[in-house]
Scaffold this motif. Structure first.
Motif, PDB file in Angstrom:
ATOM      1  N   GLU A  90       0.841  -1.179   0.000  1.00 39.11           N
ATOM      2  CA  GLU A  90       0.000   0.000   0.000  1.00 39.11           C
ATOM      3  C   GLU A  90       0.882   1.237   0.000  1.00 39.11           C
ATOM      4  O   GLU A  90       1.991   1.228   0.511  1.00 39.11           O
ATOM      5  N   GLU A 109      -2.569   5.538   1.487  1.00 44.26           N
ATOM      6  CA  GLU A 109      -3.626   4.545   1.707  1.00 44.26           C
ATOM      7  C   GLU A 109      -3.605   4.035   3.143  1.00 44.26           C
ATOM      8  O   GLU A 109      -4.649   3.897   3.777  1.00 44.26           O
ATOM      9  N   ALA A 160      -4.854   6.638   5.539  1.00 49.79           N
ATOM     10  CA  ALA A 160      -6.297   6.806   5.420  1.00 49.79           C
ATOM     11  C   ALA A 160      -7.024   5.707   6.191  1.00 49.79           C
ATOM     12  O   ALA A 160      -8.040   5.949   6.847  1.00 49.79           O
ATOM     13  N   SER A 181      -9.286   9.196  -1.043  1.00 49.27           N
ATOM     14  CA  SER A 181      -9.028   8.111  -0.096  1.00 49.27           C
ATOM     15  C   SER A 181      -9.485   8.448   1.321  1.00 49.27           C
ATOM     16  O   SER A 181      -9.538   7.562   2.180  1.00 49.27           O
TER      17      SER A 181
END
Length: 234
Positions: free
Chosen positions: A36, A40, A43, A112
């Motif tokens: 990731e 990401e 988030a 995101s």
């Protein structure tokens, strides 16, 4: 103040810090071991709060060389909470990012998030100077990012950078007006110089002499937090 910025010591200090923003080899975005991106992962870990701030910048925002809780985003969050704000500061700093790279990833980062930010703090441009990119391109990219935020109705605060004088008066004059000009054009909040308070103070840098130490981040946050609080108030 400008005379201080244009001193020889400032030139050396800023050039060092610009190298701190440089990208790792073959790296445009930070990637963590599970595949990731950092954006990401962060988030996923976002904690709901009344207010959401996104700190969108390069390694100076990312917290290079510091513990996870010592970087700009977590320290700013702590400071704002002490000021009575129920806030989450999301770290969207990526080492090596130019304004062009930031423009390319901005939509992804915003999409995101679990909610629309109440403020995005935008701090890019140091790597543009390092790479000798045209100030006109830096300005165009900054304007494009601010325009994206305006279209999403997300308030923005710019944190400025200054070009060292050894790059020549034409370059420095054109680059140094980018942030105030963009802020004025889009009626955005502006903190003129992100590294204010660190110039000429090696004790506020990591042992590499390049990146702000935890103490250096504390100085930055102490100075910028009131401006962020004001920007949140509209």
């Amino acid at each position: 103040m400008l005379k201080t910025f244009l001193s020889y010591g400032f030139c050396i200090a800023v050039l060092q810090l610009l190298f701190a923003c440089g990208p790792a080899p073959d790296e445009e975005t930070r990637v963590i071991p599970n595949g990731e991106t950092a954006a990401e992962k962060e988030a996923d870990l976002a904690v709901e709060a009344d207010l959401l701030i996104v700190a969108f910048g390069d390694s100076l925002y990312a917290g290079y060389g510091l513990n996870q809780d010592e970087g700009f985003a977590p320290e700013l969050e702590k400071a704002l909470k002490l000021m009575g704000r129920d806030v989450r500061v999301h770290n969207a700093g990526v080492s090596g990012d130019t304004t062009a790279a930031g423009l390319r990833r901005m939509d992804f980062v915003l999409d995101s998030l679990s909610k629309k930010p109440d403020l995005l703090i935008l701090g890019l441009g140091g790597n543009d100077v390092l790479r000798g990119l045209k100030p006109s391109d830096t300005r165009a990219n900054m304007e494009a990012m601010v325009q994206k935020l305006k279209e999403r109705d997300i308030p923005v605060m710019l944190t400025g950078m200054l070009a060292p004088p050894n790059l020549g008066p034409e370059f420095t004059d054109e680059f140094n007006i980018v942030y105030p000009a963009v802020a004025r054009k889009y009626d955005a909040a502006l903190y003129p110089f992100f590294l204010d308070g660190l110039v000429g103070k090696p004790a506020l840098l990591l042992p590499d002499g390049l990146h702000p130490s935890a103490e250096g981040i504390d100085v930055i946050v102490e100075r910028i937090a009131p401006a962020v609080d004001s920007a949140l108030s509209g």
